[in-house]
Scaffold this motif. Sequence first.
Motif, PDB file in Angstrom:
ATOM      1  N   ARG A  25      32.388  62.725  48.364  1.00 20.07           N
ATOM      2  CA  ARG A  25      32.336  63.070  49.795  1.00 20.07           C
ATOM      3  C   ARG A  25      33.088  62.053  50.657  1.00 20.07           C
ATOM      4  O   ARG A  25      32.622  61.663  51.719  1.00 20.07           O
ATOM      5  CB  ARG A  25      30.878  63.206  50.277  1.00 20.07           C
ATOM      6  N   SER A  26      34.245  61.621  50.185  1.00 20.50           N
ATOM      7  CA  SER A  26      35.059  60.706  50.990  1.00 20.50           C
ATOM      8  C   SER A  26      36.525  61.106  50.894  1.00 20.50           C
ATOM      9  O   SER A  26      36.939  61.809  49.984  1.00 20.50           O
ATOM     10  CB  SER A  26      34.895  59.268  50.512  1.00 20.50           C
ATOM     11  N   SER A  27      37.276  60.632  51.861  1.00 16.85           N
ATOM     12  CA  SER A  27      38.727  60.823  51.843  1.00 16.85           C
ATOM     13  C   SER A  27      39.340  59.573  51.215  1.00 16.85           C
ATOM     14  O   SER A  27      38.654  58.805  50.538  1.00 16.85           O
ATOM     15  CB  SER A  27      39.232  61.016  53.278  1.00 16.85           C
ATOM     16  N   HIS A  28      40.607  59.328  51.476  1.00 19.61           N
ATOM     17  CA  HIS A  28      41.247  58.105  50.991  1.00 19.61           C
ATOM     18  C   HIS A  28      40.777  56.884  51.782  1.00 19.61           C
ATOM     19  O   HIS A  28      41.066  55.758  51.413  1.00 19.61           O
ATOM     20  CB  HIS A  28      42.774  58.218  51.080  1.00 19.61           C
ATOM     21  N   ASN A  29      40.062  57.102  52.848  1.00 19.65           N
ATOM     22  CA  ASN A  29      39.577  56.007  53.688  1.00 19.65           C
ATOM     23  C   ASN A  29      38.127  55.699  53.303  1.00 19.65           C
ATOM     24  O   ASN A  29      37.210  55.828  54.106  1.00 19.65           O
ATOM     25  CB  ASN A  29      39.694  56.378  55.166  1.00 19.65           C
ATOM     26  N   VAL A  30      37.945  55.265  52.077  1.00 19.77           N
ATOM     27  CA  VAL A  30      36.609  55.049  51.523  1.00 19.77           C
ATOM     28  C   VAL A  30      35.787  54.047  52.337  1.00 19.77           C
ATOM     29  O   VAL A  30      34.607  54.292  52.587  1.00 19.77           O
ATOM     30  CB  VAL A  30      36.686  54.635  50.037  1.00 19.77           C
ATOM     31  N   VAL A  32      35.579  53.562  55.418  1.00 15.81           N
ATOM     32  CA  VAL A  32      35.043  54.226  56.612  1.00 15.81           C
ATOM     33  C   VAL A  32      34.081  55.348  56.225  1.00 15.81           C
ATOM     34  O   VAL A  32      32.995  55.475  56.790  1.00 15.81           O
ATOM     35  CB  VAL A  32      36.184  54.770  57.500  1.00 15.81           C
ATOM     36  N   ASP A  33      34.485  56.152  55.228  1.00 14.27           N
ATOM     37  CA  ASP A  33      33.693  57.308  54.836  1.00 14.27           C
ATOM     38  C   ASP A  33      32.441  56.945  54.044  1.00 14.27           C
ATOM     39  O   ASP A  33      31.399  57.579  54.201  1.00 14.27           O
ATOM     40  CB  ASP A  33      34.528  58.272  53.986  1.00 14.27           C
ATOM     41  N   ARG A  34      32.547  55.954  53.178  1.00 12.17           N
ATOM     42  CA  ARG A  34      31.442  55.598  52.281  1.00 12.17           C
ATOM     43  C   ARG A  34      31.316  54.075  52.154  1.00 12.17           C
ATOM     44  O   ARG A  34      31.528  53.504  51.089  1.00 12.17           O
ATOM     45  CB  ARG A  34      31.674  56.194  50.893  1.00 12.17           C
TER      46      ARG A  34
END
Length: 50
Positions: A25-30, A32-34
């Motif tokens: 459940r994350s994008s390449h911007n780990v 920030v996302d996780r």
Amino acid sequence: MPSRRQAQQEFVAAAPDRRFVTAERSSHNVPVDRPDVVISAVQDMVNQVR
């Protein structure tokens, strides 16, 4: 030709101190996302070198 995931897993398996971590459940911007995944990985590394 191996898949990207297979190549990553082979890279990890090539040395005893490597880990394969996925951030669902994350994008390449780990970070920030996780951030929990990043914090956990950093804590594990610190604990290994203590």
